[in-house]
Scaffold this motif. Structure first.
Motif, PDB file in Angstrom:
ATOM      1  N   ALA A   1       0.826  -1.211   0.000  1.00 40.57           N
ATOM      2  CA  ALA A   1       0.000   0.000   0.000  1.00 40.57           C
ATOM      3  C   ALA A   1       0.860   1.260   0.000  1.00 40.57           C
ATOM      4  CB  ALA A   1      -0.939  -0.020   1.209  1.00 40.57           C
ATOM      5  N   LEU A   2       1.917   1.266   0.823  1.00 41.49           N
ATOM      6  CA  LEU A   2       2.812   2.423   0.856  1.00 41.49           C
ATOM      7  C   LEU A   2       3.526   2.606  -0.488  1.00 41.49           C
ATOM      8  CD1 LEU A   2       4.401   1.964   4.404  1.00 41.49           C
ATOM      9  CD2 LEU A   2       2.687   3.655   3.715  1.00 41.49           C
ATOM     10  N   GLY A   3       3.955   1.487  -1.059  1.00 43.20           N
ATOM     11  CA  GLY A   3       4.616   1.550  -2.364  1.00 43.20           C
ATOM     12  C   GLY A   3       3.678   2.028  -3.452  1.00 43.20           C
ATOM     13  N   ALA A   4       2.398   1.653  -3.341  1.00 42.02           N
ATOM     14  CA  ALA A   4       1.417   2.126  -4.319  1.00 42.02           C
ATOM     15  C   ALA A   4       1.327   3.648  -4.286  1.00 42.02           C
ATOM     16  CB  ALA A   4       0.055   1.505  -4.024  1.00 42.02           C
ATOM     17  N   GLY A   5       1.347   4.206  -3.072  1.00 36.43           N
ATOM     18  CA  GLY A   5       1.338   5.661  -2.952  1.00 36.43           C
ATOM     19  C   GLY A   5       2.569   6.286  -3.569  1.00 36.43           C
ATOM     20  N   TRP A   6       3.712   5.649  -3.395  1.00 35.90           N
ATOM     21  CA  TRP A   6       4.970   6.134  -3.983  1.00 35.90           C
ATOM     22  C   TRP A   6       4.889   6.127  -5.511  1.00 35.90           C
ATOM     23  CZ3 TRP A   6      10.298   3.221  -3.413  1.00 35.90           C
ATOM     24  CH2 TRP A   6      11.320   4.044  -3.891  1.00 35.90           C
ATOM     25  N   VAL A   7       4.342   5.026  -6.069  1.00 41.91           N
ATOM     26  CA  VAL A   7       4.195   4.935  -7.524  1.00 41.91           C
ATOM     27  C   VAL A   7       3.291   6.058  -8.028  1.00 41.91           C
ATOM     28  CG1 VAL A   7       3.219   3.549  -9.405  1.00 41.91           C
ATOM     29  CG2 VAL A   7       4.629   2.452  -7.662  1.00 41.91           C
ATOM     30  N   VAL A   8       2.202   6.320  -7.318  1.00 42.21           N
ATOM     31  CA  VAL A   8       1.291   7.394  -7.721  1.00 42.21           C
ATOM     32  C   VAL A   8       2.019   8.735  -7.754  1.00 42.21           C
ATOM     33  CG1 VAL A   8      -0.741   8.723  -7.033  1.00 42.21           C
ATOM     34  CG2 VAL A   8      -0.796   6.226  -6.935  1.00 42.21           C
ATOM     35  N   LEU A   9       2.799   9.020  -6.737  1.00 44.44           N
ATOM     36  CA  LEU A   9       3.551  10.274  -6.696  1.00 44.44           C
ATOM     37  C   LEU A   9       4.514  10.387  -7.872  1.00 44.44           C
ATOM     38  CD1 LEU A   9       4.379  10.554  -2.879  1.00 44.44           C
ATOM     39  CD2 LEU A   9       2.804  11.986  -4.188  1.00 44.44           C
ATOM     40  N   ARG A  10       5.224   9.291  -8.159  1.00 43.22           N
ATOM     41  CA  ARG A  10       6.192   9.310  -9.255  1.00 43.22           C
ATOM     42  C   ARG A  10       5.509   9.420 -10.611  1.00 43.22           C
ATOM     43  NH1 ARG A  10      10.934  11.104  -7.631  1.00 43.22           N
ATOM     44  NH2 ARG A  10      12.004   9.766  -6.150  1.00 43.22           N
ATOM     45  N   CYS A  11       4.297   8.869 -10.719  1.00 41.43           N
ATOM     46  CA  CYS A  11       3.580   8.896 -11.998  1.00 41.43           C
ATOM     47  C   CYS A  11       2.913  10.240 -12.258  1.00 41.43           C
ATOM     48  CB  CYS A  11       2.522   7.785 -12.047  1.00 41.43           C
ATOM     49  SG  CYS A  11       3.195   6.131 -12.324  1.00 41.43           S
TER      50      CYS A  11
END
Length: 300
Positions: free
Chosen positions: A256-266
């Protein structure tokens, strides 16, 4: 009187060079995470109360590693034009690893993988499936890499096969809860990894005639697709972990935390870090798989 330094014979030096370049071409970071999936599958089987078959796990891990290395080497052989257009510094694209030599290593690793898998009950067909997926991904007429949908499908199957191979090598099966979470991690590979990987390769993909989301609909659409997929899968993992218990939460929270990171990077890209979303995807799957394995070991 001086003594000349000892040097290896030319053949040994060439062999070392080929091995070194083949390892680099097969992307060690990717190979390690595939091995982690295998280990997670084995841990899932053990956590279900099955006896640990150490020889089976070791032989099975080597067989699957050979199969995955063969798949990625084959991809390097078939992607020379695109890799060079994208400025890749991998050995085949640089010309340090001859295509003919790399192709020979692909055949060798494939044979070793199938040979070893014969000695592990239930793994042969999973190894064969992984080799077929690697071939289908890179080689015409299918060349699944040319479209995001088919690319995602092949990597999802390849990832799922690694989890299942670990379980059968350990002599057991994956319980329902961990099986669902492993399925989410396999989907993470296809719906997030396969899309974010293309963000930095648009130039070469377009030159190679590929029809990825990024090429057909544009980089912005690809980033939005990856971001939405990350949110859906990260949320689904968290819900599954909350419903199932602490063991799965240990993998679900990093996801879940990594998903948030991916969203920020995208959605807020850094022009100097084109591979930022893919790196976020990769680190997340490392953390999620590690967390899941640790949770199952402690909880089991």
């Amino acid at each position: 009187m001086t003594t000349a330094p000892l040097t290896s014979p030319p053949r040994v030096q060439r062999l070392r060079s080929v091995v070194r370049h083949c390892l680099a071409e097969s992307r060690p970071v990717v190979q390690i995470v595939f091995l982690m999936r295998f280990v997670v599958g084995a841990v899932c089987a053990v956590s279900d109360g099955d006896d640990w078959s150490v020889p089976g796990v070791l032989v099975g891990a080597l067989a699957m590693t050979c199969a995955v290395m063969a798949a990625y080497l084959l991809n390097g052989v078939m992607d020379i034009a695109e890799d060079r257009a994208n400025g890749s510094q991998r050995p085949i694209a640089r010309g340090d690893l001859p295509v003919r030599v790399a192709a020979g290593v692909v055949w060798f690793l494939s044979g070793v993988a199938l040979f070893l898998a014969v000695f592990v009950s239930g793994e042969f067909w999973l190894v064969a499936l992984s080799l077929c997926m690697g071939y289908a991904y890179s080689v015409p007429p299918l060349a699944a890499k040319r479209r995001t949908a088919t690319s995602a499908a092949t990597v999802i199957v390849l990832g799922a096969s690694s989890y299942l191979a670990g379980a059968v090598s350990a002599g057991g099966e994956i319980p329902r809860g961990p099986l669902l979470f492993c399925g989410l991690l396999a989907l993470w590979m296809g719906f997030v990894g396969a899309v974010t990987k293309d963000l930095s390769d648009i130039t070469g993909d377009r030159a190679g005639g590929r029809r990825t989301i990024a090429v057909v609909y544009g980089e912005r659409a690809a980033r939005m697709f990856a971001a939405v997929s990350a949110v859906v899968l990260g949320g689904a993992g968290l819900l599954l972990g909350l419903h199932t218990g602490p063991a799965l939460l240990a993998g679900a929270v990093p996801l879940a935390l990594g998903a948030g990171w991916v969203v920020l990077r995208c959605l807020w890209p850094d022009a100097n870090r084109a591979r930022g979303p893919y790196r976020a995807f990769m680190v997340t799957q490392y953390a999620a798989n590690t967390g899941l394995a640790a949770g199952l070991l402690v909880g089991g």
